[in-house]
Design an enzyme around this catalytic site. Sequence first.
Site: not given
Length: 142
Positions: A26, A47, A109
């Site tokens: 993140d 991510d 994703r």
Amino acid sequence: ILPALAAKLEGERNAFYSCSFTSLQDTLWDNRGRHYFKYCYIQGAADFIFGDGQSIYEKSVINFTFGANGPRLDGTITAQKRMTNESPTRFVFKECVITSVSGKAELGRAYGPFAKVIIANFSLLDVVRPEGWNAWNYVGNE
């Protein structure tokens, strides 16, 4: 893995030139608003570019680092959170390069049912896993 934000963006029309954003998970929370990145360096593993922003990343380096200092694992570069088909939000990567010190990554994703990531004139190299995209919890919206 614990999130470790380098930046959270919620403003309108933010622009970043020759900036660096470094973390593991993140890294860059491109949460909302319109943003422009040029000649930037963004590093992470899971991510690490995520959120519901409407952003362009141009001529930047995206460095995947999962496993650099530990087990070599695969990861994900983007997690875009577009929630409706009508939403103008998306991540656009134009003329960028993905680098890596270890492991392989998916380009992204789905973090929302209508996630949209556009890759244009991109150097994918050997870092990207062949499947490229993970529908995650939103199979059928690819």
